[in-house]
Motif scaffolding. Structure first.
Motif, mmCIF file in Angstrom:
data_model
loop_
_atom_site.group_PDB
_atom_site.id
_atom_site.type_symbol
_atom_site.label_atom_id
_atom_site.label_comp_id
_atom_site.label_asym_id
_atom_site.label_seq_id
_atom_site.Cartn_x
_atom_site.Cartn_y
_atom_site.Cartn_z
ATOM 1 N N ASN A 41 -13.609 7.406 2.868
ATOM 2 C CA ASN A 41 -14.399 8.135 3.864
ATOM 3 C C ASN A 41 -14.522 7.390 5.187
ATOM 4 O OD1 ASN A 41 -14.964 10.393 2.210
ATOM 5 N ND2 ASN A 41 -16.544 9.225 1.144
ATOM 6 N N GLN A 42 -13.992 6.161 5.234
ATOM 7 C CA GLN A 42 -14.009 5.392 6.471
ATOM 8 C C GLN A 42 -12.726 5.653 7.260
ATOM 9 O OE1 GLN A 42 -14.669 1.264 5.579
ATOM 10 N NE2 GLN A 42 -16.439 1.676 4.273
ATOM 11 N N ASN A 43 -12.704 5.197 8.490
ATOM 12 C CA ASN A 43 -11.507 5.343 9.310
ATOM 13 C C ASN A 43 -10.396 4.464 8.729
ATOM 14 O OD1 ASN A 43 -9.519 5.526 11.224
ATOM 15 N ND2 ASN A 43 -10.758 4.789 12.930
ATOM 16 N N PRO A 44 -9.311 5.052 8.205
ATOM 17 C CA PRO A 44 -8.271 4.254 7.539
ATOM 18 C C PRO A 44 -7.495 3.364 8.485
ATOM 19 C CG PRO A 44 -7.551 6.532 7.781
ATOM 20 C CD PRO A 44 -8.983 6.485 8.208
ATOM 21 N N LEU A 45 -7.506 3.689 9.788
ATOM 22 C CA LEU A 45 -6.733 2.901 10.742
ATOM 23 C C LEU A 45 -7.391 1.570 11.075
ATOM 24 C CD1 LEU A 45 -5.510 5.710 13.159
ATOM 25 C CD2 LEU A 45 -4.229 4.578 11.349
ATOM 26 N N ILE A 46 -8.645 1.398 10.600
ATOM 27 C CA ILE A 46 -9.324 0.120 10.827
ATOM 28 C C ILE A 46 -8.616 -0.995 10.066
ATOM 29 C CG2 ILE A 46 -11.476 -1.144 10.420
ATOM 30 C CD1 ILE A 46 -12.988 1.434 10.869
ATOM 31 N N ARG A 47 -8.094 -0.654 8.900
ATOM 32 C CA ARG A 47 -7.476 -1.644 8.030
ATOM 33 C C ARG A 47 -6.047 -1.949 8.458
ATOM 34 N NH1 ARG A 47 -5.209 -0.825 2.413
ATOM 35 N NH2 ARG A 47 -4.932 -2.931 1.648
ATOM 36 N N GLN A 48 -5.667 -3.221 8.367
ATOM 37 C CA GLN A 48 -4.304 -3.614 8.683
ATOM 38 C C GLN A 48 -3.356 -3.084 7.605
ATOM 39 O OE1 GLN A 48 -3.201 -5.297 11.458
ATOM 40 N NE2 GLN A 48 -5.301 -4.983 12.194
ATOM 41 N N ASN A 49 -2.163 -2.681 8.022
ATOM 42 C CA ASN A 49 -1.207 -2.093 7.076
ATOM 43 C C ASN A 49 0.115 -2.856 7.086
ATOM 44 O OD1 ASN A 49 -2.518 0.561 6.054
ATOM 45 N ND2 ASN A 49 -2.908 0.571 8.256
ATOM 46 N N GLN A 50 0.025 -4.185 7.171
ATOM 47 C CA GLN A 50 1.225 -5.005 7.178
ATOM 48 C C GLN A 50 1.962 -4.927 5.842
ATOM 49 O OE1 GLN A 50 2.556 -6.505 9.872
ATOM 50 N NE2 GLN A 50 0.926 -5.383 10.912
ATOM 51 N N LEU A 51 1.214 -4.813 4.754
ATOM 52 C CA LEU A 51 1.845 -4.711 3.443
ATOM 53 C C LEU A 51 2.726 -3.473 3.385
ATOM 54 C CD1 LEU A 51 2.176 -5.682 0.527
ATOM 55 C CD2 LEU A 51 0.148 -4.339 -0.063
ATOM 56 N N GLN A 52 2.189 -2.348 3.837
ATOM 57 C CA GLN A 52 2.962 -1.110 3.875
ATOM 58 C C GLN A 52 4.232 -1.296 4.715
ATOM 59 O OE1 GLN A 52 1.802 2.180 2.836
ATOM 60 N NE2 GLN A 52 3.438 3.392 3.746
ATOM 61 N N PHE A 53 4.103 -1.971 5.842
ATOM 62 C CA PHE A 53 5.235 -2.163 6.747
ATOM 63 C C PHE A 53 6.364 -2.928 6.058
ATOM 64 C CE2 PHE A 53 7.400 -4.991 9.774
ATOM 65 C CZ PHE A 53 7.989 -4.053 10.598
ATOM 66 N N TRP A 54 6.033 -4.055 5.431
ATOM 67 C CA TRP A 54 7.078 -4.881 4.834
ATOM 68 C C TRP A 54 7.685 -4.229 3.600
ATOM 69 C CZ3 TRP A 54 9.341 -8.079 7.742
ATOM 70 C CH2 TRP A 54 8.652 -8.740 8.742
ATOM 71 N N ILE A 55 6.903 -3.460 2.875
ATOM 72 C CA ILE A 55 7.469 -2.727 1.735
ATOM 73 C C ILE A 55 8.460 -1.680 2.221
ATOM 74 C CG2 ILE A 55 6.904 -1.040 -0.066
ATOM 75 C CD1 ILE A 55 4.405 -2.627 -0.679
ATOM 76 N N CYS A 56 8.111 -0.990 3.305
ATOM 77 C CA CYS A 56 9.031 0.000 3.867
ATOM 78 C C CYS A 56 10.306 -0.664 4.397
ATOM 79 C CB CYS A 56 8.346 0.785 4.984
ATOM 80 S SG CYS A 56 7.121 1.978 4.409
ATOM 81 N N ILE A 57 10.148 -1.819 5.032
ATOM 82 C CA ILE A 57 11.327 -2.553 5.529
ATOM 83 C C ILE A 57 12.234 -2.928 4.363
ATOM 84 C CG2 ILE A 57 12.108 -4.688 6.610
ATOM 85 C CD1 ILE A 57 11.011 -2.589 8.553
ATOM 86 N N TYR A 58 11.627 -3.370 3.262
ATOM 87 C CA TYR A 58 12.441 -3.700 2.088
ATOM 88 C C TYR A 58 13.169 -2.464 1.568
ATOM 89 C CZ TYR A 58 13.810 -4.295 -2.699
ATOM 90 O OH TYR A 58 14.544 -4.293 -3.841
ATOM 91 N N PHE A 59 12.482 -1.321 1.524
ATOM 92 C CA PHE A 59 13.103 -0.090 1.032
ATOM 93 C C PHE A 59 14.294 0.315 1.902
ATOM 94 C CE2 PHE A 59 8.975 1.529 -1.107
ATOM 95 C CZ PHE A 59 9.257 0.751 -2.218
ATOM 96 N N LEU A 60 14.157 0.156 3.222
ATOM 97 C CA LEU A 60 15.269 0.469 4.120
ATOM 98 C C LEU A 60 16.429 -0.498 3.897
ATOM 99 C CD1 LEU A 60 13.300 1.222 7.411
ATOM 100 C CD2 LEU A 60 14.524 2.881 5.997
ATOM 101 N N PHE A 61 16.101 -1.790 3.709
ATOM 102 C CA PHE A 61 17.135 -2.792 3.453
ATOM 103 C C PHE A 61 17.850 -2.490 2.140
ATOM 104 C CE2 PHE A 61 18.159 -6.717 1.110
ATOM 105 C CZ PHE A 61 19.152 -7.223 1.940
#
Length: 231
Positions: A41-61
């Motif tokens: 219920n909080q603003n989700p963009l407050i939280r850092q999403n670096q984990l999501q970023f690196w997982i996506c980078i791995y998936f692309l690789f």
């Protein structure tokens, strides 16, 4: 041209890639379940999403690595090209360009990479399990739990705070278990997204559970056949 690798080494490499994809997806599932859902219920963009970023980078690789290893690159692109679309770190792109999105859209985009792990599990089962019936069964079970998990997240996002019967994620798990087994739940969806999730989960349950019955029946028949041969 594909890399000319030793077949055994190539098979081991593929196993490692698929297993790593599944592990990365499970890490993302844990991240969403333990940190995002309790604060939904909080603003989700407050939280850092670096984990999501690196997982996506791995998936692309890993997609491009599998493309290079493929013996039939055009067929690979035709069959698995959609993996690129579900591996792009959309959330991080939106954050970088300060693009505002609703928290529902945020979570829907965050769920996309989980689908990549499901496909990885299919491929790993196909690679490891020689019995086609067992491999197909494992794939269907993986598909069922992936769809069920995604539908619980979607249902919770849209129904929480609107539906008085949906107070915690545990309520949604109850809804999912009753809906998937077609017993019917006392939690009635209010939003359009919740209603769609209910239909998808019910259809998935109706489709998957008979497969479980057929698989068990097939195992029993094979055991009886082998016992008759030995006698």
């Amino acid at each position: 041209m594909s890399f000319q690798l030793n077949p055994n080494f190539k098979k081991s490499l593929l196993k490692f890639i698929y297993a790593s994809t599944i592990v990365a997806s499970l890490v993302l599932v844990m991240d969403i379940t333990l940190f995002d859902i309790p604060n939904i219920n909080q603003n989700p963009l407050i939280r850092q999403n670096q984990l999501q970023f690196w997982i996506c980078i791995y998936f692309l690789f890993d997609f491009f690595l599998l493309f290079l290893l493929s013996d039939h690159k055009y067929s690979y692109l035709k069959r698995y090209g959609i993996l690129i679309l579900i591996s792009i770190p959309y959330i991080n792109i939106f954050e970088y360009y300060n693009i505002n999105i609703s928290h529902q859209s945020f979570y829907l985009l965050k769920f996309l990479p989980i689908l990549r792990g499901t496909i990885g599990l299919f491929l790993l089962a196909k690679l490891l399990i020689n019995n086609k019936i067992t491999g197909l069964f494992v794939s269907y079970i993986a598909l069922f739990f992936s769809i069920a998990y995604l539908q619980t997240l979607i249902f919770f996002i849209f129904e929480n705070g609107i539906n008085p019967d949906v107070k915690t994620y545990g309520d949604v798990l109850w809804w999912a278990s009753m809906t998937a087994t077609t017993l019917g739940s006392n939690i009635i969806p209010i939003t359009t997204a919740g209603k769609i999730s209910t239909v998808i989960l019910a259809i998935t349950g109706i489709t998957i559970f008979p497969i479980f019955t057929v698989y068990i029946t097939s195992l029993v028949q094979n055991l009886n056949h082998q016992r008759n041969i030995s006698e």
